[in-house]
Design a protein around this motif. Structure first.
Motif, PDB file in Angstrom:
ATOM      1  N   ARG B  80     128.106  -4.909 -28.442  1.00  0.00           N
ATOM      2  CA  ARG B  80     126.978  -5.090 -27.516  1.00  0.00           C
ATOM      3  C   ARG B  80     125.750  -4.278 -27.933  1.00  0.00           C
ATOM      4  O   ARG B  80     124.628  -4.630 -27.607  1.00  0.00           O
ATOM      5  N   ILE B  85     121.065  -9.353 -24.765  1.00  0.00           N
ATOM      6  CA  ILE B  85     121.501 -10.503 -23.974  1.00  0.00           C
ATOM      7  C   ILE B  85     120.547 -10.702 -22.802  1.00  0.00           C
ATOM      8  O   ILE B  85     120.178  -9.747 -22.118  1.00  0.00           O
ATOM      9  N   PHE B  87     119.840 -13.211 -19.343  1.00  0.00           N
ATOM     10  CA  PHE B  87     120.482 -14.188 -18.458  1.00  0.00           C
ATOM     11  C   PHE B  87     119.471 -14.916 -17.601  1.00  0.00           C
ATOM     12  O   PHE B  87     118.344 -14.478 -17.427  1.00  0.00           O
ATOM     13  N   ASP B  89     119.613 -15.069 -14.402  1.00  0.00           N
ATOM     14  CA  ASP B  89     119.303 -14.293 -13.190  1.00  0.00           C
ATOM     15  C   ASP B  89     118.816 -12.871 -13.498  1.00  0.00           C
ATOM     16  O   ASP B  89     118.941 -11.970 -12.684  1.00  0.00           O
ATOM     17  N   TYR B  90     118.284 -12.653 -14.681  1.00  0.00           N
ATOM     18  CA  TYR B  90     117.617 -11.405 -15.123  1.00  0.00           C
ATOM     19  C   TYR B  90     118.533 -10.181 -15.197  1.00  0.00           C
ATOM     20  O   TYR B  90     118.476  -9.417 -16.131  1.00  0.00           O
ATOM     21  N   ARG B  91     119.328  -9.976 -14.148  1.00  0.00           N
ATOM     22  CA  ARG B  91     120.233  -8.810 -14.088  1.00  0.00           C
ATOM     23  C   ARG B  91     119.526  -7.479 -14.317  1.00  0.00           C
ATOM     24  O   ARG B  91     119.895  -6.698 -15.196  1.00  0.00           O
ATOM     25  N   LEU B  92     118.514  -7.245 -13.514  1.00  0.00           N
ATOM     26  CA  LEU B  92     117.837  -5.941 -13.554  1.00  0.00           C
ATOM     27  C   LEU B  92     118.399  -5.076 -12.434  1.00  0.00           C
ATOM     28  O   LEU B  92     118.961  -5.590 -11.463  1.00  0.00           O
ATOM     29  N   LEU B  93     118.228  -3.765 -12.586  1.00  0.00           N
ATOM     30  CA  LEU B  93     118.663  -2.866 -11.518  1.00  0.00           C
ATOM     31  C   LEU B  93     117.488  -2.679 -10.552  1.00  0.00           C
ATOM     32  O   LEU B  93     116.436  -2.162 -10.938  1.00  0.00           O
ATOM     33  N   LYS B  95     116.759  -0.760  -8.160  1.00  0.00           N
ATOM     34  CA  LYS B  95     116.273   0.558  -7.749  1.00  0.00           C
ATOM     35  C   LYS B  95     115.602   1.321  -8.884  1.00  0.00           C
ATOM     36  O   LYS B  95     115.218   2.472  -8.712  1.00  0.00           O
ATOM     37  N   LEU B  96     115.522   0.695 -10.059  1.00  0.00           N
ATOM     38  CA  LEU B  96     114.844   1.339 -11.179  1.00  0.00           C
ATOM     39  C   LEU B  96     113.527   0.621 -11.468  1.00  0.00           C
ATOM     40  O   LEU B  96     113.411  -0.583 -11.254  1.00  0.00           O
ATOM     41  N   GLU B 100     112.243   2.305 -16.381  1.00  0.00           N
ATOM     42  CA  GLU B 100     113.619   2.819 -16.303  1.00  0.00           C
ATOM     43  C   GLU B 100     114.650   1.760 -16.655  1.00  0.00           C
ATOM     44  O   GLU B 100     115.669   2.041 -17.282  1.00  0.00           O
ATOM     45  N   PHE B 104     117.043   2.283 -19.735  1.00  0.00           N
ATOM     46  CA  PHE B 104     118.467   2.344 -19.388  1.00  0.00           C
ATOM     47  C   PHE B 104     119.355   1.961 -20.578  1.00  0.00           C
ATOM     48  O   PHE B 104     120.363   2.621 -20.857  1.00  0.00           O
ATOM     49  N   ALA B 105     118.927   0.918 -21.286  1.00  0.00           N
ATOM     50  CA  ALA B 105     119.730   0.423 -22.418  1.00  0.00           C
ATOM     51  C   ALA B 105     119.849   1.481 -23.509  1.00  0.00           C
ATOM     52  O   ALA B 105     120.840   1.522 -24.240  1.00  0.00           O
ATOM     53  N   ARG B 152     114.390  -5.236 -22.280  1.00  0.00           N
ATOM     54  CA  ARG B 152     115.614  -4.435 -22.297  1.00  0.00           C
ATOM     55  C   ARG B 152     116.554  -4.904 -23.411  1.00  0.00           C
ATOM     56  O   ARG B 152     117.228  -4.105 -24.054  1.00  0.00           O
TER      57      ARG B 152
END
Lengths: 299, 232
Positions: B80, B85, B87, B89-93, B95-96, B100, B104-105, B152
């Motif tokens: 990884r 990667i 997606f 649906d973005y898959r962001l956090l 609260k950051l 950030e 994060f990555a 990211r």
């Protein structure tokens, strides 16, 4: 270097995420607090019960009377012989002269009567006061002593002692079982609460996996967070333990019902219990988070 | 040299559904590939097998020389780190902030602080979100969120960028923007891009390498293909 950097970040993140997931953290912390209070109390109680039984056990004395014609020399050799037995904690010789003096001090009637006895004609007997290491084997020890020549009477409150031993055993077993059950229930409760809080962060974990965090580096922040929650959760139980026990001790002047049931002195006892509570909190917090995260680490 | 080499891959899910039948294909380094096909064509399964979310039932998948099919769960992170990667649906956090989320990555792999800062800002700049660095994902449009996700994905300079329907939630204009960003990354950084999509317009506009799947089988493999040509 990298390790230190990761560790620093993990600690920082643990504090951050306790703050960010405030309501869930409070839920875990209060759950840990309540259960640890119960654990702390049961530790205090079981240790005190143990203490009672130990004091009472220590009080049990075997009294051995020797026959009238025992010489002073024999008094010494028999003592040596008894000391060689396994289960002897202490043996005190009480000669008939000492017994006489003691009795004379006890009441005036005794004093008046005994004063008439000539020095060389003392009807009392020499005796030993023996304490044993293991009260459960007191019977065997008594049997051994009875076989010795010149030993006439061996008295240790038969029957009474056995009953006491059985009662103590029962009480100790019950308190032990209660403490263990409580600790298991605590662990179960805490693990489940932490599982709930981590379930809500499934997404975070999956993203961490996605961007290439190793399983260990995902797990460590949660484990540290668990430790932090465990530590925070044990603050109130420790305060309760320390102040509660001291207040209780002072109120009852250090004994319950009778001087026989002496409470354990608060220091250092309360600090030991506090340390145990803290350690249980931290370990359970760590263990709980670690287990809960593991579930989400499989692909 | 072939960067991705898929050899006779079959995938049967535990419930007995066969998603991929005997698939073999090669993708060159620096290529931009569209994987197209309708629902149930197996394109999602193929994408998932590339980043080792799923394992092929049989066959081999080589990714830059690494046999992904044989990779153990505990070693997946090593793969990884070489991939990005993206997606649908973005898959962001949530609260950051944007910064950030991208950083994060790099943080999870233990990069140095100044390295994180430099790379993160560069990636955000590349996707054109410099002005929104301090915003939270909820304050951004769908297209902007997807750009954060792309930033990211590329912040680590991956050799391969895998996109699973990245424009699926976006309107046509935003979709074009996103594909433009991907094209820039492909050209400027030389990153190989594999993108699953069913957006006809995009595929036709771009004239890139097209792989078409139907019912788990490879039906077309064109160097400069369009959507219309395919039997999808």
């Amino acid at each position: 270097m990298k390790l230190f950097r990761m560790f620093g970040r993990n600690i920082r993140d643990a504090f951050k995420s306790v703050g960010r997931n405030f309501s869930l953290s409070i839920a875990s912390i209060s759950c840990i607090s309540i259960t640890l209070i119960v654990v702390g109390l049961s530790l205090l109680i079981s240790y005190n019960v143990n203490n009672f039984t130990e004091t009472i056990k220590k009080d049990v004395t075997i009294v051995v009377f020797l026959s009238q014609d025992t010489t002073e020399e024999e008094l010494g050799t028999i003592k040596d012989e008894i000391e060689k037995f396994d289960n002897i904690a202490s043996i005190v010789v009480k000669t008939k002269e000492e017994a006489k003096k003691e009795m004379m001090l006890e009441s005036e009637i005794f004093e008046a009567t005994m004063n008439t006895w000539p020095e060389e004609d003392n009807p009392l007997r020499d005796s030993y006061l023996i304490k044993v290491d293991d009260i459960e084997k007191i019977n065997e020890t008594v049997e051994l002593i009875k076989k010795i020549e010149k030993v006439e009477v061996v008295d240790y409150g038969e029957g009474m002692v056995e009953q006491l031993i059985d009662a103590f055993k029962l009480v100790q077993r019950i308190t032990l079982v209660i403490v263990i059950i409580l600790i298991v229930v605590t662990i179960f409760l805490i693990v489940n609460t932490i599982k709930l809080t981590i379930f809500s962060r499934k997404r975070e974990i999956s993203i961490m996996r996605l961007v290439g965090a190793s399983n260990l580096s995902i797990k460590i922040p949660f484990v540290i967070e668990g430790m932090l929650i465990g530590t925070l959760g044990s603050i109130i139980p420790i305060v309760v333990t320390i102040y509660g026990y001291v207040a209780f001790y002072d109120k009852f002047n250090g004994q319950v019902f009778s001087p026989l049931f002496k409470l354990v002195a608060p220091e250092p006892f309360i600090y030991i219990v506090s340390a145990i509570v803290l350690v249980i909190g931290i370990i359970v917090g760590m263990f709980g988070s670690g287990r809960a995260v593991r579930k989400y680490l499989k692909v | 040299m072939d960067f991705i080499d898929i050899k006779h891959v079959n995938k049967v899910y535990k419930n007995g559904v066969t998603a991929i039948y005997d698939l073999s294909l090669k993708i060159k380094k620096g290529d931009f590939v569209f994987v197209i096909g309708g629902s149930g064509s197996g394109k999602s399964t193929l994408i998932k097998m590339l980043y080792r979310e799923e394992r092929p039932t049989s066959g081999e998948i080589f990714l830059g020389g690494l046999n992904v099919a044989k990779l153990r769960n505990s070693k997946v992170y090593k793969l990884r780190r070489k991939l990005g990667i993206v997606f649908q649906d973005y898959r962001l956090l949530p609260k950051l902030t944007v910064y950030e989320n991208v950083a994060f990555a790099l943080e999870v792999i233990g990069a140095k602080k100044d390295e994180i800062k430099a790379k993160t800002l560069k990636a955000i700049d590349l996707v054109g979100l410099k002005a929104k660095t301090r915003n939270y994902p909820t304050e951004l449009s769908g297209g902007e969120q997807q750009r954060v996700a792309i930033a990211r994905a590329i912040v680590n300079n991956p050799r391969l960028l895998i996109c699973d329907e990245p424009t699926g939630n976006l309107d046509p204009d935003m979709s074009k923007d996103i594909v433009k960003v991907l094209d820039t990354i492909n050209k400027e950084m030389g990153t190989t891009i594999v993108m699953a999509t069913h957006d006809r317009e995009i595929v036709n506009d771009m004239k890139k390498h097209v792989i078409a799947l139907k019912d788990g089988r490879l039906v077309k493999d064109f160097e400069k293909g369009t959507y219309d040509n395919e039997v999808v």
